[in-house]
Design a protein around this motif. Structure first.
Motif, mmCIF file in Angstrom:
data_model
loop_
_atom_site.group_PDB
_atom_site.id
_atom_site.type_symbol
_atom_site.label_atom_id
_atom_site.label_comp_id
_atom_site.label_asym_id
_atom_site.label_seq_id
_atom_site.Cartn_x
_atom_site.Cartn_y
_atom_site.Cartn_z
ATOM 1 N N MET A 1 0.855 -1.193 0.000
ATOM 2 C CA MET A 1 0.000 0.000 0.000
ATOM 3 C C MET A 1 0.886 1.236 0.000
ATOM 4 N N SER A 2 0.428 2.225 -0.757
ATOM 5 C CA SER A 2 1.209 3.453 -0.893
ATOM 6 C C SER A 2 1.217 4.248 0.415
ATOM 7 N N GLN A 3 1.379 5.550 0.297
ATOM 8 C CA GLN A 3 1.571 6.377 1.489
ATOM 9 C C GLN A 3 0.301 6.533 2.321
ATOM 10 N N VAL A 4 0.511 6.809 3.597
ATOM 11 C CA VAL A 4 -0.607 7.100 4.495
ATOM 12 C C VAL A 4 -1.333 8.346 3.978
ATOM 13 N N LYS A 5 -2.680 8.307 4.021
ATOM 14 C CA LYS A 5 -3.457 9.393 3.431
ATOM 15 C C LYS A 5 -4.586 9.815 4.372
ATOM 16 N N PRO A 6 -4.308 10.732 5.311
ATOM 17 C CA PRO A 6 -5.388 11.182 6.196
ATOM 18 C C PRO A 6 -6.428 11.967 5.392
ATOM 19 N N LEU A 7 -7.699 11.768 5.696
ATOM 20 C CA LEU A 7 -8.787 12.460 4.993
ATOM 21 C C LEU A 7 -9.720 13.095 6.013
ATOM 22 N N ARG A 8 -10.389 14.177 5.593
ATOM 23 C CA ARG A 8 -11.330 14.861 6.475
ATOM 24 C C ARG A 8 -12.661 15.039 5.747
ATOM 25 N N SER A 9 -13.754 14.813 6.449
ATOM 26 C CA SER A 9 -15.086 14.969 5.877
ATOM 27 C C SER A 9 -15.862 15.974 6.708
ATOM 28 N N SER A 10 -16.458 16.974 6.024
ATOM 29 C CA SER A 10 -17.155 18.059 6.723
ATOM 30 C C SER A 10 -18.647 18.033 6.406
ATOM 31 N N PHE A 11 -19.417 18.613 7.328
ATOM 32 C CA PHE A 11 -20.873 18.757 7.198
ATOM 33 C C PHE A 11 -21.195 19.260 5.792
ATOM 34 N N SER A 12 -22.057 18.541 5.083
ATOM 35 C CA SER A 12 -22.283 18.911 3.679
ATOM 36 C C SER A 12 -23.740 19.256 3.421
ATOM 37 N N GLY A 13 -23.956 19.867 2.271
ATOM 38 C CA GLY A 13 -25.311 20.158 1.813
ATOM 39 C C GLY A 13 -25.920 18.891 1.213
ATOM 40 N N PRO A 14 -26.985 19.045 0.405
ATOM 41 C CA PRO A 14 -27.616 17.858 -0.179
ATOM 42 C C PRO A 14 -26.691 17.139 -1.162
ATOM 43 N N LEU A 15 -26.863 15.836 -1.271
ATOM 44 C CA LEU A 15 -26.172 15.062 -2.305
ATOM 45 C C LEU A 15 -27.139 14.874 -3.467
ATOM 46 N N VAL A 16 -26.681 15.233 -4.662
ATOM 47 C CA VAL A 16 -27.559 15.186 -5.828
ATOM 48 C C VAL A 16 -26.764 14.665 -7.027
ATOM 49 N N GLY A 17 -27.381 13.771 -7.801
ATOM 50 C CA GLY A 17 -26.734 13.333 -9.036
ATOM 51 C C GLY A 17 -26.938 11.851 -9.308
#
Ligand code: S3P
Length: 445
Positions: A1-17
């Motif tokens: 596995m490649s490099q460590v990849k920290p991710l952040r998820s923030s409060f979002s609006g509607p999901l559409v699509g």
């Protein structure tokens, strides 16, 4: 596995699509393996190009098959014919994938070759005795670490004896390993399962020309029998989108007000649909459109609208049909109103991580009240309000823990960070882009 990849998820609006998640991981592994032992060419459309499946492709090449990707993304496998796998000159590295390791151990056990299997730190901790025990009864030999763990050597044979084996755990991987060993074994090999597990191996074996029958037992269990040494012929396969991957945008859309998304071509195998049953009981608005069959596998487009969810009790006997979906269901339960009780989660302890512990710890860090029962149940108390969030989540090399908490982050008051999103590549390449394309806010941390 490649490099460590920290991710952040923030409060979002509607999901559409409208989106299509990548191909089904279970079906992708099996299409490469069966293609490799069939005569002629197998053409695979929609193969999951996640790292788990690419490890299977590399292993099948080391075993003598050709497996190549055309420029248009179609994969072509030229098989060696049943019984003709070659002894690999190198160790078979299965990466993070329990499915790849266990199914392939079954397949090579019935060939007169010696293979050494290894994996990453997560896979090398996982129990393999559940597979080696029945395969030893058939006559294969194994030398592994304590508990039968990887790295492990398989000494296979084309003189195995067929067995009838009752599964001690509800595991499609164990069932499949035995059926694949039974393929190159004279006579009939039978696996009896008390609880129905995913049947992609059986469906695909029939698609390639093998005879696989099922018979209900007096106690309600199902006996699955494969007739050894069939003629397997290369086939064309269209891999449906993975319901276990669709689960992430699906839950995020349910949680965010104003959302409406369509998930195209999702696998609807009834042994995989426990999450839909559960979410619909919780009040989810999910409709199944354009239902059809592809190579024996049912498929539909899922229309998902934001819904107010309420807590439910999820019975233990539903676990095999949604075994990979509990982490994301726990995210949904954390946002639902009332208490959700998930029963019979013992198998979660031996997945890519101890998912029961990782989910419980992560929820607590996000301010969600929860309990783990001595009976391996998980109870989550939702308030119907966004959880606090604002935590750094340990993912322990587990793609589904990472994606589940990123989904929870879309609906939490404060952003949720995961310590390593790199393992998402094992099953869901393009996850961040797909989620953000729908309206989520996930970024590198
Ligand atoms: C799989 C079976 C399940 C599941 C895994 C894929 C398969 O494991 O958790 O992600 O493709 O057969 P078990 O059979 O060990 O429950």
């Amino acid at each position: 596995m490649s490099q460590v990849k920290p991710l952040r998820s923030s409060f979002s609006g509607p999901l559409v699509g409208t989106v299509q998640v990548p191909g089904d991981k279970s079906i992708s592994h099996r299409s490469l393996m069966l293609g490799a032992i069939a005569v002629g060419e197998t053409v695979i459309h929609g193969l999951l190009e996640g790292e788990d499946v690419l490890h299977t492709a590399a292993a099948m090449r080391l075993l003598g098959a050709q497996a190549d990707r055309d420029s248009d993304g179609v994969w072509r496998v030229r098989g060696v014919g049943l019984g003709a796998l070659q002894e690999p000159a190198q160790v078979l590295d299965m990466g993070n994938s329990g499915t790849a390791a266990r199914l392939l151990m079954g397949l090579v056990a019935a060939h007169p070759i010696t293979c050494v299997f290894t994996g990453d730190a997560s896979l090398n901790k996982r129990p393999m005795a559940r597979v080696t025990k029945p395969l030893e009864q058939m006559g294969a030999r194994f030398v592994g670490r304590s508990g039968g763990r990887l790295p492990l050597t398989v000494v296979g044979s084309d003189q195995l004896v067929p067995i009838t084996y009752r599964l001690p755990v509800a595991s499609a991987q164990v069932k499949s390993a035995i059926l694949l060993a039974g393929l190159n074994t004279p006579g009939t090999t039978t696996v009896i399962e008390a609880e129905p597990t995913r049947d992609h191996t059986e469906t695909m074996l029939r698609h390639f020309g093998a005879t696989v029958t099922t018979e209900r037992q007096e106690d309600g269990a199902l006996a699955v029998t494969v007739t050894g040494q069939p003629e397997l012929t290369g086939r064309s396969i269209h891999v449906p989108a993975d319901p276990s991957s669709a689960a992430f945008p699906l839950v995020a859309a349910l949680l965010r007000p104003g959302s409406e998304i369509v998930l195209k071509d999702v696998g609807m195998n009834p042994r995989r649909t426990g999450l839909y049953d559960t979410l619909i009981e919780m009040g989810a608005d999910i409709t199944f459109e354009n239902q059809r069959d592809e190579a024996g596998e049912p498929v539909a487009d899922l229309r998902v609208k934001h819904s107010r969810l309420r807590g439910v009790v999820v019975p233990a006997d539903r676990a095999p049909s949604m075994i990979d979906e509990y982490p994301v269901l726990a995210a949904a339960a954390a946002c639902a109103e009332g208490t959700t009780v998930m029963l019979g989660l013992k198998e979660l302890r031996v997945k890519e991580s101890d998912r029961l512990a990782m989910v419980a710890d992560g929820l607590a860090a996000c301010g969600v009240s929860r309990e783990v029962g001595a009976d391996d149940s998980l109870t989550v108390h939702g308030t119907g309000e966004p959880p606090k969030g604002g935590a750094l989540i340990a993912t322990a090399m587990d793609h589904r823990i990472a994606m589940s908490f990123l989904v929870l982050g879309t609906a939490s008051a404060e952003p949720i960070q995961v310590d390593d999103g790199a393992f998402i590549e094992t099953s869901f390449p393009g996850f961040v882009e797909l989620m953000n394309g729908l309206g989520a806010k996930i970024s590198e941390a």
